[in-house]
Design an enzyme around this catalytic site. Structure first.
Site, short mmCIF file in Angstrom:
data_model
loop_
_atom_site.label_atom_id
_atom_site.label_comp_id
_atom_site.label_asym_id
_atom_site.label_seq_id
_atom_site.Cartn_x
_atom_site.Cartn_y
_atom_site.Cartn_z
N ARG A 14 0.86 -1.18 0.00
CA ARG A 14 0.00 0.00 0.00
C ARG A 14 0.90 1.24 0.00
NH1 ARG A 14 -3.49 -2.90 -1.36
NH2 ARG A 14 -5.58 -3.21 -0.43
N GLU A 33 -3.25 7.39 -4.78
CA GLU A 33 -3.53 6.94 -6.14
C GLU A 33 -5.01 7.13 -6.51
OE1 GLU A 33 -3.99 2.18 -5.52
OE2 GLU A 33 -1.94 2.97 -5.34
N HIS A 78 -0.94 0.17 -10.03
CA HIS A 78 -1.60 -0.75 -9.08
C HIS A 78 -2.23 -1.93 -9.81
CE1 HIS A 78 -3.75 -0.96 -4.91
NE2 HIS A 78 -3.37 -2.15 -5.34
#
Length: 309
Positions: free
Chosen positions: A228, A257, A275
């Site tokens: 993360r 993000e 991601h």
């Protein structure tokens, strides 16, 4: 009457189809008035498919019994509140381990060998004027893994196949693992060439990779974040990448993000990824199937395949 569930965000098409075949699905993310939808469903919704569930939403759904999260990370769900309200929470572990480990190795190799830059070197015709500069290898390097869970172990095995030395840091020593354990993350970073992050997010791990940890990793060290964005002091990392106090970074996740610090875009010592750790067809299909299996098991009063709470 079919069991009614609330879907909190878009899911894979196959998962949405399977849910629709079994339940009356209400899509919160598509509702023009979310508050009105929640109020209308308050006494009928028994399950949630997806994440982003806080205590306030749980309180508005007094009949809620289970939250089936799509993803192994469940930091977007208030598990403490769920436990207090006797609401079950599930996630989708294991099915994404291989995909996560593969992309981790891919990003490490891309950073070590500067593959994105080499691609542009060829496309821009620069090879005609001379050879691409020599780069580094993974072979013989030490990789420190923050979070030796299911995914961390898969990464460790692949790193060993690349002839890397594996060490790790976590909350506890794992006695049956052959790797050297460090109780201090700073000490591990100091002894590592690569620092791979696969720990979960949340308050307990927020900015665990501090400026001190990054300084210990040093100007020859490289950080790879697959967990993360909240794990890292992002501002310190960017500053150190620019100044050369940190050697490089391969990043699949970011603090805010999809907003990514623009300062990273012009750096030659970073590889950026949107991601996409588990973003393969086969993995996402399996994740969606596990969401459905957890809901089915709960409403059939059977053991949950992957319970968190």
């Amino acid at each position: 009457m079919p069991i009614e569930i609330l879907q909190t965000h878009k899911l894979l098409a196959s998962c949405e189809q399977a849910l629709a075949e079994r339940y009356a699905v209400h899509k919160l993310h598509e509702a023009p008035d979310r508050d009105a939808l929640i109020a209308d469903l308050a006494q009928r919704v028994r399950g949630i498919a997806g994440g982003n569930v806080d205590a306030a939403l749980m309180d508005r759904l007094p009949k809620l019994e289970i939250i089936a999260n799509f993803g192994v990370g469940y930091d977007s769900i208030d598990t403490r509140a769920a436990r207090a309200r006797d609401i079950r929470v599930t996630n989708t572990p294991n099915v994404l381990n291989d995909a996560m480990a593969e992309i981790t190795m891919g990003l490490m190799i891309a950073l070590a060998r500067r593959i994105p830059q080499a691609d542009q070197f060829v496309r821009q015709g620069k090879w005609l004027s001379g050879s691409f500069p020599l780069q580094s290898e993974l072979n013989g390097k030490t990789v420190g893994i923050l979070g030796l869970g299911r995914i961390g172990k898969e990464i460790a095995g692949r790193c060993q196949a690349m002839r890397m030395r594996v060490i790790y840091h976590g909350r506890h020593r794992q006695e049956l693992e052959p790797f050297v354990y460090y109780s201090s993350l700073v000490d591990m970073a100091r002894d590592s060439d690569w620092l791979v992050l696969v720990a979960p997010g949340g308050r307990s791990t927020e900015k665990i990779v501090s400026r001190q940890v990054l300084e210990a990793l040093g100007p020859a060290g490289r950080v790879v974040n697959m967990g993360r964005g909240s794990l890292v002091d992002e501002a310190a990392m960017v500053e150190m990448l620019i100044s050369g106090k940190l050697g490089g970074a391969a990043l699949d996740v970011f603090e805010n993000e999809p907003q990514v610090p623009e300062a990273l875009f012009g750096l030659d010592n970073v590889v950026l990824s949107p991601h996409q750790g588990s973003a393969t067809h086969q993995t996402r299909q399996q994740m969606g199937a596990l969401v459905v299996k957890n809901l089915e098991a709960h409403f059939a009063r059977e053991p949950l395949p992957s319970a968190v709470v």
